[in-house]
Design a protein around this motif. Structure first.
Motif, PDB file in Angstrom:
ATOM      1  N   GLY A 224       0.824  -1.267   0.047  1.00 47.90           N
ATOM      2  CA  GLY A 224       0.096  -0.135   0.144  1.00 47.90           C
ATOM      3  C   GLY A 224       1.106   1.159  -0.073  1.00 47.90           C
ATOM      4  O   GLY A 224       0.790   1.891  -0.805  1.00 47.90           O
ATOM      5  N   LEU A 225       1.791   1.392   1.018  1.00 47.18           N
ATOM      6  CA  LEU A 225       2.645   2.498   1.059  1.00 47.18           C
ATOM      7  C   LEU A 225       3.783   2.442  -0.315  1.00 47.18           C
ATOM      8  O   LEU A 225       4.139   3.249  -0.739  1.00 47.18           O
TER       9      LEU A 225
ATOM     10  N   ILE B 113      -6.878   1.232   0.929  1.00 45.09           N
ATOM     11  CA  ILE B 113      -5.663   0.936   0.380  1.00 45.09           C
ATOM     12  C   ILE B 113      -5.737  -0.516  -0.353  1.00 45.09           C
ATOM     13  O   ILE B 113      -5.008  -0.844  -1.307  1.00 45.09           O
ATOM     14  N   GLY B 114      -6.444  -1.239   0.248  1.00 50.71           N
ATOM     15  CA  GLY B 114      -6.699  -2.449  -0.244  1.00 50.71           C
ATOM     16  C   GLY B 114      -7.050  -2.469  -1.782  1.00 50.71           C
ATOM     17  O   GLY B 114      -6.701  -3.212  -2.778  1.00 50.71           O
TER      18      GLY B 114
ATOM     19  N   GLY C  66      -4.961  -7.344  -1.570  1.00 47.79           N
ATOM     20  CA  GLY C  66      -6.025  -6.214  -1.537  1.00 47.79           C
ATOM     21  C   GLY C  66      -7.350  -6.999  -0.910  1.00 47.79           C
ATOM     22  O   GLY C  66      -8.062  -6.492  -0.037  1.00 47.79           O
ATOM     23  N   LEU C  67      -7.651  -8.216  -1.291  1.00 49.45           N
ATOM     24  CA  LEU C  67      -8.732  -8.760  -0.563  1.00 49.45           C
ATOM     25  C   LEU C  67      -8.546  -8.996   0.628  1.00 49.45           C
ATOM     26  O   LEU C  67      -9.733  -8.850   1.663  1.00 49.45           O
ATOM     27  N   LEU C  68      -7.492  -9.284   1.545  1.00 54.23           N
ATOM     28  CA  LEU C  68      -7.377  -9.573   2.669  1.00 54.23           C
ATOM     29  C   LEU C  68      -7.528  -8.236   3.396  1.00 54.23           C
ATOM     30  O   LEU C  68      -8.052  -8.033   4.699  1.00 54.23           O
ATOM     31  N   MET C  69      -7.094  -7.066   2.870  1.00 55.62           N
ATOM     32  CA  MET C  69      -7.208  -5.809   3.544  1.00 55.62           C
ATOM     33  C   MET C  69      -8.631  -5.216   3.540  1.00 55.62           C
ATOM     34  O   MET C  69      -9.034  -4.679   4.274  1.00 55.62           O
TER      35      MET C  69
END
Length: 456
Positions: A80-81, A139-140, A378-381
């Protein structure tokens, strides 16, 4: 010696358990070694240089967490960062990557100051949980879009608008014409990169569903191998499986701190600081809680020390040549294997340093092989969306704007800013002043001032 340093008996653990836990943590997060170079390459950075910076920064800072804090928590360049870093310093259209590294370094210095003065802890209390969760979700989605771009499942083309369209009124009511537009379309199975990415997504998805440890890492390696006969993975004529990175192209010390200050990229600095602030706090508390290292009030005197190591890691990572280093939630995998002390973190850190000899492998991995990992991360986030109360409009709208503006505007900062403004405004208008921390009103003023007076 290990008993004296890590107090193994006190935490009801032993060397064997801690080493296995450290290996497990490494396996679950080693994908960053191969993913980070591909992401930051979009900013024009050398892959070997990023691989070196990732391995060294993750190794040294994780070892520091183990030795000085005695926490089983590993750190590495954050997902993300690093995507935000790549978008800020996008090759050909963004600021120089050296300047972006300068912004990351400054954010680390800010962290050190905020941690020493305990302002960091106040900031964590000030931001409502709904916005914290929305930031994670946004962010995900941001990462997912990056993944589908790298996989070429989504193709973006820029072309002329015929006829030109009236975009709107700007500055003094002067109409402006839009001569170009972005067009998105689906990729094609005729494109081997797209096909390989889909194969990789299937492999990684199956491994994740079966709860295989190191699923993302295994998926990246397997997809890279499948890409060889497909012509996507390019193997040079002279290739050594084990070798150190090319030290001639390292980005160590290449950051441009004065350039970041002179260019006034405070939005980027604010974003690096803001996202890291809550990401680290949530990871530290969540992992320490799962390991049974918090008291009945959910507190630990070592959290402050852990934050200081994390703050040091941000600036150290920038010096090495990588985006923001942060605590990894994947550390819970090691905790699940029984890791309770810093020996787990030290083991993980040593493995990151030993991974330096895999630099040639990292250079082979195509974007199509790492794209599935981005999509799955992305899914996990976005699972955090279930913790947001959308039935309360004063909570739901700010969270919704935070989530959608990040991927749709291509800026994490825009989403965070919208969330702060609308949360504070709606709560105040609804007469629910007491639900808003006093610091949120200050942040509201700062964000509004930034868009009014520093728009450029």
């Amino acid at each position: 010696m290990l008993e004296k340093i890590f107090k193994l008996k006190q935490y009801n653990t032993n060397v064997r358990t801690e080493v296995i836990a450290g290996l497990t943590t490494f396996m679950t997060m080693a994908y960053i070694l191969f993913l980070n170079p591909n992401i930051l390459a979009g900013a024009g950075m050398d892959k070997d240089a990023v691989f070196f910076a990732t391995a060294v920064a993750a190794g040294i800072v994780t070892i520091a967490m183990g030795l000085f804090v005695n926490f089983p928590i590993a750190l590495a360049p954050g997902m993300g960062l690093n995507a935000y870093f790549a978008s800020v310093a996008a090759q050909g259209v963004g600021i120089p990557w050296q300047t972006a590294l300068g912004a990351v370094f400054i954010s680390g210095v800010i962290f050190i100051i905020l941690t020493i003065t305990r302002v960091r802890q106040i900031l964590v209390e000030a931001i409502p949980n709904s916005l914290k969760r929305a930031t994670i979700v946004g962010i995900g989605l941001f990462i997912t879009i990056l993944g589908v771009k790298m996989s070429e499942i989504m193709v973006i083309k820029v072309g002329p608008v015929i006829p030109p369209t009236l975009e709107g009124l700007r500055g003094g009511g002067i109409p402006t014409l839009n001569y170009f537009e972005w067009n998105t379309s689906m990729g094609s199975f005729e494109n081997p990169a797209t096909l390989l990415a889909l194969i990789g997504l299937i492999i990684s998805g199956i491994l994740m569903a079966k709860r295989v440890k190191g699923a993302l890492l295994i998926g990246i390696i397997a997809t890279t191998l499948i890409g060889i006969p497909m012509g996507v993975t390019q193997i040079p004529e002279q290739f050594n499986l084990f070798a150190l990175p090319d030290f001639g192209n390292l980005a160590v010390g290449s950051l441009d701190i004065m350039g970041a200050v002179e260019m006034g990229i405070w939005t980027a600095i604010f974003t690096f600081t803001f996202v890291e602030l809550f990401d680290t706090f949530g990871t530290l508390v969540g992992t320490a809680g799962k390991a049974g290292l918090l008291d009945k009030n959910g507190q630990s005197p070592r959290i402050g020390k852990a934050m200081m190591v994390d703050a040091f890691g941000v600036s150290f990572g920038a010096l090495m040549g990588t985006s923001t280093v942060t605590a990894y939630i994947e550390s819970t995998a090691g905790v699940g294997e029984g890791g309770r002390t810093g020996l787990t973190a030290v083991t993980t850190g040593i493995l990151f340093l030993l991974a330096l000899v895999l630099a040639p492998v990292a250079g082979l991995i195509p974007g199509a092989a790492t794209a599935p990992a981005l999509i799955i991360v992305g899914l996990l986030m976005i699972q955090a969306i279930g913790e947001i109360d959308f039935n309360d409009f004063t909570e739901g709208l700010p969270a919704f704007l935070t989530i959608v503006l990040m991927p749709f505007t291509g800026s994490i900062a825009n989403g965070i800013a919208a969330g702060i403004v609308f949360y504070t405004l709606l709560k105040a208008v609804a007469g629910r002043f007491k639900e808003v921390h006093w610091l949120m009103y200050i942040l509201f003023i700062l964000v509004v001032a930034r868009f009014l007076f520093l728009a450029e």
